[in-house]
Design a protein around this motif. Structure first.
Motif, PDB file in Angstrom:
ATOM      1  N   THR A  20       0.841  -1.186   0.000  1.00  0.00           N
ATOM      2  CA  THR A  20       0.000   0.000   0.000  1.00  0.00           C
ATOM      3  C   THR A  20       0.878   1.238   0.000  1.00  0.00           C
ATOM      4  N   LYS A  21       0.248   2.390  -0.219  1.00  0.00           N
ATOM      5  CA  LYS A  21       0.996   3.644  -0.187  1.00  0.00           C
ATOM      6  C   LYS A  21       1.643   3.829   1.171  1.00  0.00           C
ATOM      7  N   GLU A  22       0.923   3.430   2.224  1.00  0.00           N
ATOM      8  CA  GLU A  22       1.445   3.613   3.570  1.00  0.00           C
ATOM      9  C   GLU A  22       2.672   2.748   3.815  1.00  0.00           C
ATOM     10  N   SER A  23       2.641   1.507   3.311  1.00  0.00           N
ATOM     11  CA  SER A  23       3.782   0.622   3.541  1.00  0.00           C
ATOM     12  C   SER A  23       4.994   1.051   2.724  1.00  0.00           C
ATOM     13  N   ARG A  24       4.748   1.803   1.639  1.00  0.00           N
ATOM     14  CA  ARG A  24       5.861   2.258   0.805  1.00  0.00           C
ATOM     15  C   ARG A  24       6.503   3.538   1.333  1.00  0.00           C
ATOM     16  N   LEU A  25       5.826   4.259   2.208  1.00  0.00           N
ATOM     17  CA  LEU A  25       6.389   5.495   2.738  1.00  0.00           C
ATOM     18  C   LEU A  25       7.638   5.206   3.556  1.00  0.00           C
ATOM     19  N   VAL A  57      -2.146   9.651   3.999  1.00  0.00           N
ATOM     20  CA  VAL A  57      -2.154   8.336   4.638  1.00  0.00           C
ATOM     21  C   VAL A  57      -2.770   8.455   6.025  1.00  0.00           C
ATOM     22  N   THR A  58      -2.907   7.325   6.707  1.00  0.00           N
ATOM     23  CA  THR A  58      -3.418   7.341   8.070  1.00  0.00           C
ATOM     24  C   THR A  58      -2.271   7.543   9.053  1.00  0.00           C
ATOM     25  N   LYS A  59      -2.628   7.850  10.289  1.00  0.00           N
ATOM     26  CA  LYS A  59      -1.604   8.060  11.311  1.00  0.00           C
ATOM     27  C   LYS A  59      -0.821   6.792  11.611  1.00  0.00           C
ATOM     28  N   GLY A  60      -1.437   5.636  11.364  1.00  0.00           N
ATOM     29  CA  GLY A  60      -0.765   4.379  11.666  1.00  0.00           C
ATOM     30  C   GLY A  60       0.566   4.233  10.956  1.00  0.00           C
ATOM     31  N   SER A  61       0.659   4.787   9.749  1.00  0.00           N
ATOM     32  CA  SER A  61       1.903   4.708   8.984  1.00  0.00           C
ATOM     33  C   SER A  61       3.050   5.408   9.702  1.00  0.00           C
ATOM     34  N   PHE A  62       2.727   6.472  10.417  1.00  0.00           N
ATOM     35  CA  PHE A  62       3.747   7.252  11.127  1.00  0.00           C
ATOM     36  C   PHE A  62       4.503   6.384  12.129  1.00  0.00           C
ATOM     37  N   TYR A  63       3.768   5.511  12.812  1.00  0.00           N
ATOM     38  CA  TYR A  63       4.360   4.746  13.906  1.00  0.00           C
ATOM     39  C   TYR A  63       5.188   3.549  13.441  1.00  0.00           C
ATOM     40  N   TRP A  64       5.268   3.353  12.137  1.00  0.00           N
ATOM     41  CA  TRP A  64       6.231   2.390  11.611  1.00  0.00           C
ATOM     42  C   TRP A  64       7.650   2.936  11.751  1.00  0.00           C
ATOM     43  N   HIS A  65       7.768   4.269  11.778  1.00  0.00           N
ATOM     44  CA  HIS A  65       9.086   4.906  11.738  1.00  0.00           C
ATOM     45  C   HIS A  65       9.442   5.696  12.997  1.00  0.00           C
TER      46      HIS A  65
END
Length: 202
Positions: A20-25, A57-65
């Motif tokens: 997804t776009k989020e996983s690619r960020l 994207v959603t905020k959830g993507s932020f917390y991957w990093h």
């Protein structure tokens, strides 16, 4: 399993595995979005919700990093302290005079004129409210001036003159982005020519 069902199952499997776009960020994408937000709206606008909206994207993507907002702010300060302009000047190589000329020409060749000045202003406004940021800004200023003054000394200027020219160089680099006519190409070209002659001249 019929051929039709098998095809549907394979298509669904591919869809599940498709990034997804989020996983690619990347972490870098969040930091760049933060710099743009900082330049445009100031440090108070550096919140996860606003950055996620900016990136779509959603905020959830932020917390991957990042662990939290403070973790992002620390990363912003760390990368800003790394001094891209000095790194680029060193990578460009050449004589001390070549490096000085390269730093001056960054202004004239910038694809986003004014962005650097806006970021500088935003960082300094932020520093007035946060002692930690103020310490970083002071360190960056000293690093920039020390590096550039050393180049001028290597180019043949005495220490006092080298320090004055280093200060003038960075005053020009960052102030030009704050001028009301920064978008006027003809005016900026004349300004660049005159400032370059003044800063480099013996």
């Amino acid at each position: 399993m019929s051929i039709l069902i098998e095809r549907e199952w394979m298509a669904a499997s591919r869809e599940m595995k498709r990034p997804t776009k989020e996983s690619r960020l990347r972490k870098e994408d969040w930091v760049r979005a933060a710099y743009s937000t900082l330049s445009d709206s100031g440090w108070k606008s550096l919140n996860v919700e606003a950055l996620a909206k900016r990136l779509g994207v959603t905020k959830g993507s932020f917390y991957w990093h990042f662990k939290d907002r403070n973790d992002l702010l620390d990363e912003i300060l760390l990368r800003w302290h790394d001094q891209l302009v000095i790194t680029r000047a060193e990578a460009n190589g050449g004589s001390p005079a070549d490096k000085i000329r390269f730093m001056l020409d960054i202004v004239a060749t910038s694809k986003r004129p004014g962005r650097g000045g806006s970021l500088e202003l935003a960082m300094r406004i932020w520093a007035r409210q946060d002692p930690k940021v103020a310490t970083v800004v002071e360190s960056v200023d000293q690093q920039r001036l020390s590096y550039t003054a050393d180049l001028f000394q290597q180019a043949g200027f005495d220490p006092a003159e080298a320090n004055a020219r280093a200060l003038l160089l960075f005053s020009y680099i960052f102030a030009q982005g704050l001028l009301s006519f920064a978008g006027n190409t003809a005016v900026m070209e004349r300004l660049h020519t005159q400032c370059r002659a003044l800063i480099e001249g013996h």
